[in-house]
Design a protein around this motif. Structure first.
Motif, PDB file in Angstrom:
ATOM      1  N   THR A   5       0.757  -1.155  -0.062  1.00 57.28           N
ATOM      2  CA  THR A   5       0.025   0.172   0.059  1.00 57.28           C
ATOM      3  C   THR A   5       0.749   1.404  -0.043  1.00 57.28           C
ATOM      4  O   THR A   5       2.182   1.075   0.204  1.00 57.28           O
ATOM      5  N   PRO A   6       0.198   2.370  -0.417  1.00 53.15           N
ATOM      6  CA  PRO A   6       0.997   3.863  -0.215  1.00 53.15           C
ATOM      7  C   PRO A   6       1.706   3.886   1.059  1.00 53.15           C
ATOM      8  O   PRO A   6       2.875   4.454   1.229  1.00 53.15           O
ATOM      9  N   LEU A   7       0.981   3.600   2.249  1.00 47.65           N
ATOM     10  CA  LEU A   7       1.555   4.113   3.621  1.00 47.65           C
ATOM     11  C   LEU A   7       2.664   2.911   3.794  1.00 47.65           C
ATOM     12  O   LEU A   7       3.624   3.174   4.425  1.00 47.65           O
ATOM     13  N   LYS A  33       6.977  16.504   5.039  1.00 46.73           N
ATOM     14  CA  LYS A  33       5.665  16.944   4.457  1.00 46.73           C
ATOM     15  C   LYS A  33       5.213  15.643   3.540  1.00 46.73           C
ATOM     16  O   LYS A  33       4.430  16.058   2.725  1.00 46.73           O
ATOM     17  N   ASP A  34       5.731  14.496   3.832  1.00 49.50           N
ATOM     18  CA  ASP A  34       4.990  13.249   2.929  1.00 49.50           C
ATOM     19  C   ASP A  34       3.414  13.252   3.193  1.00 49.50           C
ATOM     20  O   ASP A  34       2.822  12.606   2.478  1.00 49.50           O
ATOM     21  N   ASP A  35       2.748  13.950   4.316  1.00 50.99           N
ATOM     22  CA  ASP A  35       1.685  13.831   4.578  1.00 50.99           C
ATOM     23  C   ASP A  35       0.809  14.764   3.389  1.00 50.99           C
ATOM     24  O   ASP A  35      -0.557  14.592   3.447  1.00 50.99           O
ATOM     25  N   ARG A  36       1.575  15.477   2.596  1.00 55.06           N
ATOM     26  CA  ARG A  36       0.768  15.870   1.566  1.00 55.06           C
ATOM     27  C   ARG A  36       0.646  15.126   0.158  1.00 55.06           C
ATOM     28  O   ARG A  36       0.069  15.148  -0.681  1.00 55.06           O
ATOM     29  N   LEU A  37       1.588  13.947   0.411  1.00 53.28           N
ATOM     30  CA  LEU A  37       1.382  12.722  -0.555  1.00 53.28           C
ATOM     31  C   LEU A  37       0.549  11.760  -0.287  1.00 53.28           C
ATOM     32  O   LEU A  37      -0.228  11.085  -1.210  1.00 53.28           O
ATOM     33  N   LYS A  39      -2.075  10.046   3.098  1.00 50.19           N
ATOM     34  CA  LYS A  39      -2.822  10.094   4.597  1.00 50.19           C
ATOM     35  C   LYS A  39      -1.805   9.559   5.519  1.00 50.19           C
ATOM     36  O   LYS A  39      -1.623   8.273   5.484  1.00 50.19           O
ATOM     37  N   VAL A  40      -1.250  10.300   6.456  1.00 55.16           N
ATOM     38  CA  VAL A  40      -0.324   9.702   7.594  1.00 55.16           C
ATOM     39  C   VAL A  40      -1.136  10.015   8.762  1.00 55.16           C
ATOM     40  O   VAL A  40      -1.232  11.140   9.185  1.00 55.16           O
ATOM     41  N   LEU A  45      -0.354   3.908  10.663  1.00 52.22           N
ATOM     42  CA  LEU A  45       0.944   3.677  10.402  1.00 52.22           C
ATOM     43  C   LEU A  45       1.324   2.566  11.486  1.00 52.22           C
ATOM     44  O   LEU A  45       2.027   1.719  10.905  1.00 52.22           O
ATOM     45  N   TYR A  46       0.990   2.501  12.514  1.00 55.33           N
ATOM     46  CA  TYR A  46       1.222   1.396  13.523  1.00 55.33           C
ATOM     47  C   TYR A  46       0.578   0.227  12.781  1.00 55.33           C
ATOM     48  O   TYR A  46       1.154  -0.834  12.678  1.00 55.33           O
ATOM     49  N   HIS A  47      -0.761   0.321  12.238  1.00 54.81           N
ATOM     50  CA  HIS A  47      -1.316  -0.776  11.626  1.00 54.81           C
ATOM     51  C   HIS A  47      -0.327  -1.197  10.485  1.00 54.81           C
ATOM     52  O   HIS A  47      -0.280  -2.496  10.338  1.00 54.81           O
TER      53      HIS A  47
END
Length: 196
Positions: A5-7, A33-37, A39-40, A45-47
């Motif tokens: 996945t992306p994350l 600023k990867d949260d612009r690319l 959803k963080v 993230l832990y999942h």
């Protein structure tokens, strides 16, 4: 080939650099600023980390505790994790995949609203996108000031180019509505009735 996945891409990319714990990855992604690319969120993230560990794409390499804080598990990427990241990146870079934009759908169905209202709504969107573009330019300038090699900001370059192109198109769209060059549904229906 095992795709992720992306994350998970972001997690594996962080671990390419060095072993770290999930909260450290979260802070690094925000700093960059990867949260612009993508959803963080800490929970997601832990999942993602848990799923990658279950799939043996990453492995726990240690735990640490600071004061009264809970233990933090540090992870490292495995060879199969490196392969999964490389395979996913190769596919995403080479093969276009449909991305179903809600905005594109809204544009396609905008004829169901009055033209002047659509123009007003899109002007609101333009103002918000202009603000976003200004923020992106600040981020880009900070990267230049820090002498970040361009290779590490090509995603930002691409996002800037897309945002600028989107704004150009939206401004022309609103102008076409306002000027009547884009006849709206009420006008089309009136013209059809007049031709009967």
């Amino acid at each position: 080939m095992e795709r992720v996945t992306p994350l998970a891409i972001a997690v594996l990319a962080c671990l390419f650099e060095r072993p770290m714990h999930p909260y450290e990855m979260y802070l690094l992604l925000l700093e960059r600023k990867d949260d612009r690319l993508l959803k963080v969120r800490p929970g997601s993230l832990y999942h993602a980390v848990d799923r990658l560990a279950e799939r043996e794409l990453i492995v726990a390499v240690g735990t640490e505790r600071e004061g009264n804080r809970p233990e933090r598990t540090t992870y490292s990427v495995t060879d199969s994790g490196r392969a999964a990241l490389s395979d996913t990146l190769r596919t995403l870079l080479a093969e276009p995949t449909p991305e179903y934009s809600q905005f594109t759908l809204a544009l396609s169905e905008s004829h169901n609203l009055p033209g002047p209202e659509v123009a007003t709504l899109v002007r609101t969107r333009i103002a918000l996108l202009e603000k976003d573009l200004d923020e992106l330019r600040v981020i880009d300038a900070m990267a230049v000031d820090r002498h970040v090699p361009r290779l590490f900001s090509v995603g930002l370059d691409y996002t800037l180019a897309l945002r600028e192109a989107e704004l150009t198109w939206l401004r022309a769209f609103v102008d076409d509505i306002d000027s009547g060059r884009l006849p709206w549904l009420d006008r089309i229906l009136t013209e059809r009735q007049d031709h009967r």
